[in-house]
Design an enzyme around this catalytic site. Structure first.
Site: not given
Ligand code: FE
Ligand code: MN
Length: 331
Positions: A104, A107, A113, A211
């Site tokens: 996570e 992510h 980014y 995920e």
């Protein structure tokens, strides 16, 4: 021997293991390691800056998805660390949860980014979960759904609390990660298939692969608790869960329409709704509940990467692309 409420569990003693599926998900997660900076955003930046490449409605769906995911990833990370971890003392499950928490963070980093490279206004993107009603409704729904487990005095002891725990786990894993992420995945991957925003698209592919593991772990955890405490999984509770999933599908369809009202080249907005219903059925089946929608998958190309039962296939068919960070190859 039980996965929760087990007085014999020593969280510091991981061997010998009982729940080998947790170990397997951990290993699979490690094998999938990636970081966003490995993926070039150069082409995305060029396309984003030129109005001839990205139409206003494509721009809208990109912003909506960045807006939803940028904060949803933090919400999931907080859930794992602050609520799930405390209540799952089994050491092999905790090892997986630590890995998930790291993913996570990766992510979260992906959306930092993207914002940086595209020059997006962080105030705009990171406030969309408050300012865009179709995003806010999804986040509010998950927060409301997972309230009991966040109470610091909550324990999993007793039938009613085990039920609450399963209810909240379904909120995190099945609804948030298993349903609320998937219209966005489909939209971003559909764009990538049209050679638009391919860097972000590739990052979404990697997130989606992570995920699918989070969801697999969550469903294994939920099913194990159910099997070990069969009295909690009665008809009334099952009906409650089906109702929650039905409502989440409505919210996800509303979000799809809002993000992408005119569809995309070759895809109309209704197909995203059909896709949401299709994946919701798969989630229901995964936790032992009957299907509700019986929709065919309108995007068979998505199933290569998202289909839980085809997870293995996915790894096998994309071996060159999907190996550990040390020997990544990019087409
Ligand atoms: Fe995530
Ligand atoms: Mn996740």
């Amino acid at each position: 021997m039980a996965i929760i409420n087990n007085p014999a569990t020593d969280p510091n003693k991981i061997l010998p293991m009982k729940y080998l599926w947790a170990r397997k998900h951990y290993k699979d997660g490690v094998a999938n390691n990636w970081t966003p900076e490995e993926i070039s955003m150069q082409k995305d930046v060029e396309q984003w800056k030129s109005s001839s490449h990205i139409s206003p409605h494509e721009r809208r769906l990109i912003l909506w998805n960045l807006g939803f995911f940028s904060t949803a990833e933090s919400l999931t990370a907080n859930n794992i660390v602050l609520a799930v971890y405390r209540n799952v003392t089994n050491p092999e499950c905790r090892q997986y949860l630590l890995r998930q928490a790291y993913e996570e963070a990766v992510h979260t980093d992906t959306f930092i980014y993207c914002c940086d490279t595209l020059g997006l206004d962080p105030e705009e993107i990171y406030n969309m979960y408050k300012t865009i009603p179709s995003i806010k409704k999804k986040d509010d729904y998950v927060v409301e759904l997972t309230k009991s487990i966040f109470d610091p005095t909550f324990t999993t002891e007793g039938t009613e609390n085990i039920r609450k725990f399963i209810h909240d786990l379904i909120g995190y894993y099945v609804i948030m990660e298993g349903i609320f992420f998937y219209a966005g995945f489909a939209m971003m991957l559909a764009l990538k298939r049209q050679n638009k925003m391919v860097g972000i698209g590739e990052q979404f592919e990697y997130i989606m692969r992570d995920e699918s593991l989070h969801l697999a772990f969550g469903c294994d955890l939920i099913n194990t608790i159910k099997n070990e405490n069969p009295e909690v999984w009665d008809a009334a509770f099952q009906e409650d869960i089906v109702g929650l999933i039905r409502k989440s599908v409505e919210l996800e369809k509303e979000y799809s329409f809002d993000a992408c009202p005119q569809g995309l080249l070759g895809i109309n907005a209704w197909q995203f709704c059909d896709y949401v219903e299709h994946i919701a059925d798969r989630r229901l089946e995964r936790i032992g509940l009957p299907k509700l929608f019986n929709k065919e998958n309108p995007f068979p190309w998505m199933s290569v990467s998202t289909d839980l039962s085809k997870e293995k296939n996915f790894f096998e068919t994309r071996v060159t692309e999907y190996q550990t960070a040390g020997n990544l190859q990019w087409d």
